[in-house]
Motif scaffolding. Sequence first.
Motif, short mmCIF file in Angstrom:
data_model
loop_
_atom_site.label_atom_id
_atom_site.label_comp_id
_atom_site.label_asym_id
_atom_site.label_seq_id
_atom_site.Cartn_x
_atom_site.Cartn_y
_atom_site.Cartn_z
N GLU A 50 0.83 -1.21 0.00
CA GLU A 50 0.00 0.00 0.00
C GLU A 50 0.86 1.25 0.00
O GLU A 50 0.55 2.24 -0.69
N VAL A 51 1.93 1.25 0.77
CA VAL A 51 2.84 2.40 0.82
C VAL A 51 3.49 2.61 -0.54
O VAL A 51 3.53 3.74 -1.06
N LEU A 52 3.99 1.55 -1.13
CA LEU A 52 4.65 1.68 -2.44
C LEU A 52 3.66 2.12 -3.51
O LEU A 52 4.00 2.94 -4.37
N ALA A 53 2.44 1.62 -3.45
CA ALA A 53 1.43 2.01 -4.44
C ALA A 53 1.04 3.48 -4.30
O ALA A 53 0.59 4.09 -5.27
N SER A 54 1.23 4.06 -3.12
CA SER A 54 0.85 5.46 -2.91
C SER A 54 1.93 6.45 -3.36
O SER A 54 1.68 7.65 -3.40
N ILE A 55 3.11 5.95 -3.71
CA ILE A 55 4.19 6.84 -4.17
C ILE A 55 3.83 7.34 -5.56
O ILE A 55 3.54 6.56 -6.45
#
Length: 78
Positions: A50-55
């Motif tokens: 989720e964190v990587l997808a939000s970049i």
Amino acid sequence: MATLLVRGIEESLVQRLREQAAANGRSAEAEHRAILAQALGGTHRRSLAEVLASIPDVGQDADFERVQEAGEARRVFD
């Protein structure tokens, strides 16, 4: 789980809590828990995915490529 006792709440606020709880199909106590969880961030932790997808997508790899001047010694630690 812990127990939380809140004293000195205005009756109008308690009434609004009851009304909101009824509108959401919950007890006043469940509504109070939901409000506290939302206000304090709850317990949800985002996964790495989720964190990587939000970049945000800010460009291509080539946009960030380092250009080394001819004759210049390679700088490893910059």
